[in-house]
Design an enzyme around this catalytic site. Structure first.
Site, PDB file in Angstrom:
ATOM      1  N   ASP A 131       5.770   1.998  13.562  1.00  0.00           N
ATOM      2  CA  ASP A 131       5.300   0.630  13.672  1.00  0.00           C
ATOM      3  C   ASP A 131       5.885  -0.610  14.146  1.00  0.00           C
ATOM      4  OD1 ASP A 131       2.541   1.862  13.153  1.00  0.00           O
ATOM      5  OD2 ASP A 131       2.332   1.057  11.102  1.00  0.00           O
ATOM      6  N   ASP A 174       0.670  -1.203  -0.053  1.00  0.00           N
ATOM      7  CA  ASP A 174       0.087   0.027   0.018  1.00  0.00           C
ATOM      8  C   ASP A 174       0.822   1.311   0.170  1.00  0.00           C
ATOM      9  OD1 ASP A 174       0.693  -0.565   2.652  1.00  0.00           O
ATOM     10  OD2 ASP A 174      -1.224  -0.599   3.589  1.00  0.00           O
TER      11      ASP A 174
END
Ligand SMILES: *[C@@H]1O[C@H](CO)[C@@H](O)[C@H](O)[C@H]1NC(C)=O
Ligand SMILES: *[C@@H]1O[C@H](CO)[C@@H](O)[C@H](O)[C@H]1NC(C)=O
Length: 805
Positions: free
Chosen positions: A461, A53
């Site tokens: 993350d 993505d």
């Protein structure tokens, strides 16, 4: 429509200029981001691609590794092309690849989307720009595929758009597209219609295009095509029987939940559908699996679980093309205790599970799990979370030519294996991390300490990673930055005169978000001076490791000495750019707007110092690793240098303007190179200087995109001459080596080989040279939107979007 052919532009480049460096990834390994989909070629074994993505497309190699194939299509102006919303292969030609690219359909993305096409398995690409945006990092990106090539006619492609833009068709193998006016459904569902930033309120559009290769042809085109829309009504799945002339909703379809996948099993002449009550990828509290018998026109609910066992939707579904009736389906998001994966060998009539409760809380695991290709996945995540199998499982694919080989994606990595049929015999399979080569990390800070750790990488993350020396840059680390682990680390710095001392900062307020290390970033402890309310931003460590200056995300600039509690530094503006002198522990530097500030009292107070003539925006400050008082400042008009603690500055060159991150790294013969992202003779990209900034050489080259230069991070090696690191927003850390002579000529060194500079550089005309303000704005908006993320992460964080809860 506008055509952009990368190969042509390469050939058009004029006389040889300088060799750009040859870039490769630092191997963090394990992917580190969401992979919305895998696409295997239906007829040629081993041809498969993964779309990401935010980090482009990867091609599968025979040894299970992956190779990035879209690094050349992304430059500063076209960073959005690393968002990939759909990928399609031509069943009749295994060299052809198509993809719909573009990152966001709202204002965060300045560009329209595009369909890119390759005739050489991704080695080179041609581009057709669309008249609307494509949302590769938008909600619903795991549905699909929205792009498909007619199996009976290589010239025909369909693309299902977002935002109410409907269905589009190409009859010239993806060169041009026209809207299919006979298809009127638009898929107007939006996850949050009240969202004002254009992200969750955008209509999700069409979900998939699935050709029925068993249906015969009409005028040379496949007759029957199914198209899914983002609707949870009895008009979510559409069909044409006349190659797209007329369409109708398929009779008898479920009418609840959103269809995510529709996979044809030609032998069974059946379609397998997964449904979820959201469009994904983070959501889903209910869902279903259906089998549609095309001949009979009947729908059968084959959902593997019911009642209180059904608390998730379904996304990825693998259909074994070698063995009719065998299917594997995953929960999309089962947040506790773990994902569940189900297998049926009788077309969904009965199912078995990958794990079961034995006697609660014990589980029978019908699998073993290996993270040998990315050990940090186990140390940092599997060992500290009940979920071993993952989450966000939008894609699960069985190799169409090998019933044992399967892959599935999660929000963190790629899992899969080579013994799937053991499920039916011993009911015990081996699941491995199979993301080797996928480097999807969003890098938020980099440092390389002379005499210390070669690379410290703060990432979104996944906390961050330490690479002790150059010899381990291609070895996936054993663990991420842990104890404490931060979801995202936004900055890292080392103490210049005491380089084993390292600090980092995390972005999740609620716990202490500053951590320190005394062993070069191997082990860590929470810095006791940090409270629990402040987070994010950038951090600077004094030369002797006794003082920390912290430009927080929301609490201004803060200072702590000898582990005391942080207190506000009122003489520096909030969000100031900061740096520590690397040899003089009394000196810190700051910058904001047009002003440069200096502190000579360990950061207690700052005063405005020498003028940066013409500058209105200080972007970065870097202190010389070895020379006290030498400081480099990057601004909107270029780079300034001071050798007297900022008392006075000289602009180093007029050749490079509008610069962003800059870095100093070891050069030849003990000199220091300077590296900078900015606009120079080859456009907006990365340059290096071996002569104290007098001349600048394009060391990026046309083949290696880094995305938007205003979001790239940069570090020069403190230990290996000529080595430089670039941190990207979605392609991990890339590095290269070369030598920069005075006068700007280069010699590149790659894998021990030395080649003189003779290769071409993309001509400057191919690159948009202005860094649009809107690009900067869009980035800022993206990041700030992340602060509103719910625990399950409904909004991309730093452009990554794996939603680790
Ligand atoms: C469709 O989705 C919306 C939004 O989640 C929900 O409110 C509605 O109840 C759903 N309808 C059906 C028929 O499932
Ligand atoms: C499956 O195999 C693994 C590895 O040998 C083993 O640890 C596990 O207990 C097995 N599962 C069951 C249910 O026997």
């Amino acid at each position: 429509m506008k055509l952009f052919t990368a190969t042509k532009l390469l050939l058009a480049a004029a006389a040889p200029i300088h060799a750009a460096y040859t870039w490769q990834n630092v191997k963090i390994g394990g992917g580190g981001g969401f992979v919305p989909s895998f696409v295997f070629h239906p007829k040629t074994k081993g041809v498969a691609y993964a779309r990401t993505d935010i980090g482009g497309i990867y091609r599968l190699n025979s040894d299970d590794s992956w190779t990035a194939v879209t690094d050349s299509i992304v430059d500063n102006a076209n960073w959005n092309k690393w968002g990939v919303d759909a990928l399609a292969l031509d069943p009749q030609d295994d060299t052809k690849v198509y993809a719909a690219v573009g990152s966001y359909t709202n204002s965060w993305d300045p560009n329209n989307g595009a369909i890119i096409r390759s005739s050489d398995k991704g080695a080179t690409w041609s581009t057709t720009t669309l008249s609307f945006k494509v949302g590769g990092n938008m909600p619903g990106r795991g549905m699909g595929e929205r792009l498909a090539v007619d199996p009976a006619n290589s010239k025909i492609l369909y693309f299902g758009a977002r935002s109410g833009n409907g269905l589009w068709k190409s009859i010239d193998a993806g060169v041009t597209f026209t809207k299919v006016s006979s298809f009127t459904a638009k898929g107007l569902y939006a996850p949050d219609p009240s969202d004002t930033n254009g992200y969750n309120n955008d209509p999700q559009g069409l979900a998939f295009v699935t050709f029925d290769s068993t249906s015969g042809t009409t005028s040379g085109a496949t007759s029957r095509i199914f198209v899914g829309t983002a609707d949870n009504t009895t008009s979510s799945v559409w069909v044409t029987e006349d190659a797209g002339t007329t369409w109708k909703a398929v009779a008898g379809q479920p009418g609840t939940f959103f269809p995510h996948k529709a996979i044809l099993q030609p032998t069974e002449k059946a379609l397998y559908f997964t449904y979820s009550d959201g469009t994904g990828p983070y959501d889903g509290t209910m869902g279903a699996v259906y089998r549609y018998d095309i001949t009979a026109g009947t729908w059968k609910n084959i959902t593997p679980v019911s009642g209180s066992d059904l608390y998730f939707g379904f996304g990825g579904i693998g259909v074994d093309m070698q063995k009719a009736g065998t299917i594997v389906v995953a929960s999309l998001n089962s947040w506790w205790p773990d994902a569940q994966i189900f297998r049926s060998i009788d077309s969904g009539t009965t199912w078995s599970r990958l794990w079961e409760w034995s006697s609660y809380p014990s589980m029978n695991l019908y699998y073993s799990q290996s993270t040998s290709k990315a050990p940090w996945v186990k140390a940092g995540f599997l060992d500290s979370d009940t979920k071993d199998l993952g989450w966000m499982i939008e894609s699960l694919v069985i190799d169409p030519l090998d019933s044992n080989h399967w892959l599935y994606s999660t929000g963190l990595t790629v899992f899969g294996g080579h013994d799937l049929t053991k499920w039916d015999t011993t009911h015990n399979i081996t699941i491995e991390v199979l993301a080797d080569g996928i480097e999807e990390f969003a890098v938020l800070g980099l440092a390389s300490a002379p005499g210390g750790s070669e690379l410290l990488a703060a990432v979104g993350d996944d906390s961050g990673f330490t690479f002790a020396s150059s010899s381990v840059l291609r070895t996936s680390p054993q663990k991420p930055w842990m104890d404490p682990i931060f979801s995202s680390s936004t900055s890292v710095d080392y103490a210049g005169a005491s380089v084993k001392n390292v600090i980092r900062v995390g972005n999740t307020a609620g716990t202490q978000q500053v951590a320190a290390s005394g062993d070069g970033g191997v082990t860590w402890y929470a810095y006791s001076g940090a409270g629990t309310t402040m987070s994010g931003g950038t951090i600077a460590y004094s030369a002797s490791a006794d003082t920390i200056l912290w430009s927080t995300s929301a609490n201004g600039v803060q200072r702590s000495q000898f582990s005391s509690a942080f207190s506000s530094v009122s003489s520096l503006p909030a969000t100031a750019v900061i740096a520590a002198d690397k040899q003089d522990s009394t000196a810190f530097y700051g910058g904001h707007a047009a002003t440069f500030y200096v502190s000579k009292n360990t950061g207690s107070t700052f005063a405005a110092a020498g003028a940066l003539t013409g500058a209105t925006s200080v972007r970065a400050i870097v202190a010389h690793p070895k020379a006290a008082g030498e400081v480099w400042v990057s601004t909107d008009v270029g780079i300034f240098r001071s050798t007297n603690y900022g008392t006075s500055f000289a602009k180093v060159s007029t050749a490079l303007t509008n610069t962003y991150q800059i870095a100093l790294g070891l050069g030849s013969g003990g000199t220091w190179n300077v590296y900078a992202f900015g606009t120079g003779s080859a456009g907006a990209r990365l340059y290096g200087s071996g002569d104290t900034g007098a001349t600048w050489t394009d060391i990026q080259g046309a083949a290696q995109g880094f995305g938007a230069i205003d979001s790239c991070k940069l570090a020069g090696s403190g230990n290996t001459a000529g080595q430089v690191f670039v941190g990207t927003n979605g392609r991990g850390v890339l590095y290269a080596s070369g030598s920069l002579a005075s006068g700007g000529s280069t010699t590149t060194t790659t894998s021990g080989q030395t080649t003189l500079s003779t290769t071409t550089t993309r001509s400057t005309t191919t690159t948009t040279t202005t860094v649009a303000t809107s690009t900067t704005t869009s980035r800022t908006t993206t990041t700030s939107s992340a602060t509103t993320a719910t625990p399950t992460g409904t909004v991309p964080r730093f452009g990554v979007s794996k939603g680790y809860p």
